[in-house]
Design a protein around this motif. Structure first.
Motif, PDB file in Angstrom:
ATOM      1  N   PRO A  36       2.867  -6.096   6.173  1.00  0.00           N
ATOM      2  CA  PRO A  36       1.539  -6.727   6.168  1.00  0.00           C
ATOM      3  C   PRO A  36       0.426  -5.692   6.137  1.00  0.00           C
ATOM      4  O   PRO A  36       0.599  -4.553   6.561  1.00  0.00           O
ATOM      5  CB  PRO A  36       1.516  -7.511   7.480  1.00  0.00           C
ATOM      6  CG  PRO A  36       2.435  -6.741   8.375  1.00  0.00           C
ATOM      7  CD  PRO A  36       3.525  -6.210   7.483  1.00  0.00           C
ATOM      8  N   ASP A  37      -0.715  -6.092   5.622  1.00  0.00           N
ATOM      9  CA  ASP A  37      -1.913  -5.261   5.658  1.00  0.00           C
ATOM     10  C   ASP A  37      -2.765  -5.772   6.812  1.00  0.00           C
ATOM     11  O   ASP A  37      -3.422  -6.808   6.706  1.00  0.00           O
ATOM     12  CB  ASP A  37      -2.668  -5.391   4.323  1.00  0.00           C
ATOM     13  CG  ASP A  37      -3.889  -4.481   4.272  1.00  0.00           C
ATOM     14  OD1 ASP A  37      -4.225  -3.887   5.307  1.00  0.00           O
ATOM     15  OD2 ASP A  37      -4.502  -4.367   3.198  1.00  0.00           O
ATOM     16  N   CYS A  45      -1.015 -17.845   8.574  1.00  0.00           N
ATOM     17  CA  CYS A  45       0.393 -17.766   8.964  1.00  0.00           C
ATOM     18  C   CYS A  45       0.521 -17.848  10.484  1.00  0.00           C
ATOM     19  O   CYS A  45       1.358 -18.589  11.013  1.00  0.00           O
ATOM     20  CB  CYS A  45       1.002 -16.464   8.426  1.00  0.00           C
ATOM     21  SG  CYS A  45       2.780 -16.313   8.698  1.00  0.00           S
ATOM     22  N   PHE A  46      -0.332 -17.129  11.189  1.00  0.00           N
ATOM     23  CA  PHE A  46      -0.291 -17.164  12.647  1.00  0.00           C
ATOM     24  C   PHE A  46      -0.761 -18.515  13.186  1.00  0.00           C
ATOM     25  O   PHE A  46      -0.276 -18.978  14.222  1.00  0.00           O
ATOM     26  CB  PHE A  46      -1.136 -16.037  13.226  1.00  0.00           C
ATOM     27  CG  PHE A  46      -0.556 -14.666  12.987  1.00  0.00           C
ATOM     28  CD1 PHE A  46       0.772 -14.398  13.299  1.00  0.00           C
ATOM     29  CD2 PHE A  46      -1.312 -13.653  12.438  1.00  0.00           C
ATOM     30  CE1 PHE A  46       1.319 -13.147  13.080  1.00  0.00           C
ATOM     31  CE2 PHE A  46      -0.772 -12.400  12.210  1.00  0.00           C
ATOM     32  CZ  PHE A  46       0.551 -12.152  12.537  1.00  0.00           C
ATOM     33  N   GLU A 195       0.625 -14.863   2.031  1.00  0.00           N
ATOM     34  CA  GLU A 195      -0.790 -15.099   2.349  1.00  0.00           C
ATOM     35  C   GLU A 195      -1.651 -13.935   1.877  1.00  0.00           C
ATOM     36  O   GLU A 195      -2.778 -14.131   1.407  1.00  0.00           O
ATOM     37  CB  GLU A 195      -0.973 -15.309   3.845  1.00  0.00           C
ATOM     38  CG  GLU A 195      -2.422 -15.612   4.212  1.00  0.00           C
ATOM     39  CD  GLU A 195      -2.632 -15.962   5.667  1.00  0.00           C
ATOM     40  OE1 GLU A 195      -3.787 -15.972   6.093  1.00  0.00           O
ATOM     41  OE2 GLU A 195      -1.637 -16.232   6.366  1.00  0.00           O
ATOM     42  N   LEU A 196      -1.136 -12.725   1.973  1.00  0.00           N
ATOM     43  CA  LEU A 196      -1.883 -11.561   1.504  1.00  0.00           C
ATOM     44  C   LEU A 196      -2.179 -11.672   0.013  1.00  0.00           C
ATOM     45  O   LEU A 196      -3.259 -11.318  -0.455  1.00  0.00           O
ATOM     46  CB  LEU A 196      -1.089 -10.284   1.792  1.00  0.00           C
ATOM     47  CG  LEU A 196      -1.763  -8.949   1.434  1.00  0.00           C
ATOM     48  CD1 LEU A 196      -3.011  -8.744   2.271  1.00  0.00           C
ATOM     49  CD2 LEU A 196      -0.794  -7.802   1.623  1.00  0.00           C
ATOM     50  N   ALA A 197      -1.217 -12.197  -0.744  1.00  0.00           N
ATOM     51  CA  ALA A 197      -1.375 -12.298  -2.194  1.00  0.00           C
ATOM     52  C   ALA A 197      -2.229 -13.490  -2.608  1.00  0.00           C
ATOM     53  O   ALA A 197      -3.016 -13.394  -3.553  1.00  0.00           O
ATOM     54  CB  ALA A 197       0.001 -12.388  -2.857  1.00  0.00           C
ATOM     55  N   LEU A 198      -2.080 -14.623  -1.918  1.00  0.00           N
ATOM     56  CA  LEU A 198      -2.739 -15.854  -2.356  1.00  0.00           C
ATOM     57  C   LEU A 198      -4.053 -16.132  -1.635  1.00  0.00           C
ATOM     58  O   LEU A 198      -4.900 -16.859  -2.150  1.00  0.00           O
ATOM     59  CB  LEU A 198      -1.802 -17.058  -2.160  1.00  0.00           C
ATOM     60  CG  LEU A 198      -0.455 -17.010  -2.871  1.00  0.00           C
ATOM     61  CD1 LEU A 198       0.299 -18.306  -2.635  1.00  0.00           C
ATOM     62  CD2 LEU A 198      -0.631 -16.761  -4.364  1.00  0.00           C
ATOM     63  N   LEU A 317      -4.604 -11.954  -5.068  1.00  0.00           N
ATOM     64  CA  LEU A 317      -5.664 -11.132  -4.500  1.00  0.00           C
ATOM     65  C   LEU A 317      -5.232  -9.677  -4.367  1.00  0.00           C
ATOM     66  O   LEU A 317      -6.029  -8.771  -4.446  1.00  0.00           O
ATOM     67  CB  LEU A 317      -6.050 -11.667  -3.113  1.00  0.00           C
ATOM     68  CG  LEU A 317      -6.652 -13.081  -3.075  1.00  0.00           C
ATOM     69  CD1 LEU A 317      -6.919 -13.478  -1.636  1.00  0.00           C
ATOM     70  CD2 LEU A 317      -7.932 -13.148  -3.884  1.00  0.00           C
ATOM     71  N   LYS A 318      -3.942  -9.469  -4.143  1.00  0.00           N
ATOM     72  CA  LYS A 318      -3.421  -8.115  -3.940  1.00  0.00           C
ATOM     73  C   LYS A 318      -2.112  -7.980  -4.694  1.00  0.00           C
ATOM     74  O   LYS A 318      -1.229  -8.828  -4.584  1.00  0.00           O
ATOM     75  CB  LYS A 318      -3.204  -7.826  -2.458  1.00  0.00           C
ATOM     76  CG  LYS A 318      -2.657  -6.431  -2.172  1.00  0.00           C
ATOM     77  CD  LYS A 318      -2.531  -6.220  -0.679  1.00  0.00           C
ATOM     78  CE  LYS A 318      -1.907  -4.854  -0.369  1.00  0.00           C
ATOM     79  NZ  LYS A 318      -2.745  -3.746  -0.827  1.00  0.00           N
TER      80      LYS A 318
END
Length: 496
Positions: A36-37, A45-46, A195-198, A317-318
């Motif tokens: 994760p970033d 997610c949390f 989640e980081l990507a979307l 996004l990433k």
């Protein structure tokens, strides 16, 4: 039959069909390198994990009391005497295959089904209405109302009688602590990268849509079932499908277990989707009948398709990383040599080896960082200044994150009283990189250092104007005029 033993049995069977992705077969395939970033924490997610935990503890935690109330009402009413013979008729008409099991388990089987089996309840009600059994009908309906307050009945997904509450509620219910923890671990493993990507909103939207798709396939296959399904893993399976769609043909490292065997393998992410799907089909044919395999299958396929459509419409996004390549052998050998010296307590030799390696490979960031670490014990040494100078010159390398350089810059200023590595050239390189990264405080500090050193260079007025425009956008006209006065009108000479 005593009430406590019946309560135990009903609690055991009240889970119904669980949507439990980890407790299926001794086969497991999970990625082991996606990280994760934490600068963009996966909040949704949390939030999902917290919601599942709170529902299990504070809502489902009341199921014992709810069932105790329903059970006490049943045995205090006339229902046990009235319904035992009627249940035998139901078995003969609807489920003759149960006779053997009923002979083996006896009274336990009969009362378990009388209390829990909603199919029997639906079979019995119209007959009581036709026969005019008003009191019996009222008692049966009152008992069913008490029983249906139990979480798996109120918010579980019953294929034969689907409801909006069940379609969404089943995703937040679990049958036990290990059921909950297993699903949440998988949600965390895959949800961080997805989640980081979307992005958070798309992540939770597709999570819910994937859960609905998983429920839909389960209802299609089990359309006549009155057994409620609970568990988040239909939606978690959708996250796994999204993970595959996002990474696509990029190679990742995976950990696997098959029975007592385990290990790692490297493969394109896309390759594990048919493996996961095959595991679900195999589980449906040969695995635990209490697992909702078709919900997992529906979630995997829905998540994969939904993520592909979203990525086509809007790029991630990433960008997701590919498998980390092995260091070129000379650099790897140099790092291994430094490690050996450190393990042997030969810190001076380790520092000399790092200095030599950086001279040979001046653009290799891990070697530079190791050189800085080894010389930081004496921040006034020439070697420490050379090590930081090697880092600052990486400002000209666009593949090195500007945050690494700025962090090293501030750390250097804090640890040394005479920052000899901050030459005019390195300050110019870092100032240009600070402007590109829009790190305005860093740029302001570097420009002031250059002006204080009376450095003249055509880049300084240009960088100064970017800072002037930034201050004007903030409405800080005083600072804008001050910076303009400092950086404009300087004589031009040389190139960085």
């Amino acid at each position: 039959m005593s009430a406590p033993s019946l309560l135990f049995l009903l609690q055991r069977f009240a889970i119904g069909r669980s949507c439990n992705i980890y407790k299926e077969l001794p086969v497991l395939i999970i990625p082991i390198q996606n990280k994760p970033d934490w600068r963009r924490p996966p909040l949704m997610c949390f939030v999902l994990i917290l919601a599942n935990l709170l529902v299990f503890m504070f809502y489902q935690g009341g199921d014992d009391a709810r069932w105790q109330q329903a059970e006490e009402y049943y045995f205090d009413s006339d229902l046990p005497d009235l319904e035992e013979q009627r249940f035998l008729i139901y078995v003969n008409e609807e489920h003759p295959e149960w006779r053997l099991q009923m002979d083996v388990e006896g009274e336990e089987f009969v009362y378990r089904e009388l209390l829990w089996n909603t199919e029997f309840h639906q079979w019995l009600l119209p007959r009581l209405e036709q026969e005019g059994q008003t009191q019996w009908l009222q008692q049966r309906q009152h008992f069913a109302g008490l029983r249906d307050k139990i979480s798996s009945m109120a918010l579980g997904l019953t294929p034969a009688e689907p409801s909006a509450a069940g379609l969404f509620g089943h995703m937040f219910l679990h049958g036990s602590w290990d059921h909950l923890i297993g699903n949440m671990v998988f949600l965390l493993l895959f949800g961080l990268s997805v989640e980081l990507a979307l992005g958070g909103l798309w992540f939770i939207t597709l999570y819910l849509l994937g859960g609905l798709a998983a429920a839909s396939l389960h209802m299609l296959v089990e359309s006549d079932s009155y057994v409620p399904m609970v568990g988040a893993s239909g939606a978690v399976s959708a996250i796994m499908g999204m993970f595959v769609a996002i990474y696509g043909v990029r190679r990742l490292r995976f950990f696997y277990t098959i029975g007592f065997m385990f290990g790692e393998f490297s493969a394109p992410a896309l390759m594990v989707l048919p493996l996961w799907l095959g595991k679900e089909v195999f589980g449906y044919l040969y695995g635990d009948a209490g697992i909702a395999y078709w919900a997992h299958t529906g979630g995997l396929l829905a998540g994969f398709v939904l993520a592909l459509l979203l990525i086509y419409w809007r790029p991630p996004l990433k960008a997701m990383p590919q498998e980390e390549e092995e260091l070129p052998s000379p650099q790897k050998s140099a790092l291994a040599r430094i490690d050996r010296f450190q393990e042997e307590g030969k810190l001076l030799e380790a520092a000399e080896a790092a200095a030599s390696a950086v001279r040979q490979y001046p653009d290799h960031l891990p070697l530079i960082q190791r050189f800085i670490e080894l010389t930081a014990i004496n921040p006034d040494s020439e070697a420490y200044h050379r090590a930081n100078l090697a880092l600052f010159t990486q400002a000209a390398n666009p593949t090195v994150d500007a945050r690494i350089i700025s962090s090293g810059y501030y750390s250097y200023l804090q640890t040394t009283q005479k920052p000899r590595a901050l030459t005019a050239k390195t300050c110019l390189l870092m100032a240009r990189r600070a402007a590109e990264a829009k790190n305005w405080p860093w740029l302001d500090e570097l420009l002031n250092k250059l002006i204080a050193q009376r450095v003249q260079h055509p880049l300084i007025p240009k960088l100064g104007m970017t800072l002037v425009n930034y201050y004007r956008r903030l409405g800080e006209e005083g600072r804008a005029r001050e910076m303009k006065a400092l950086t404009q009108g300087m004589e031009i000479s040389g190139q960085p």
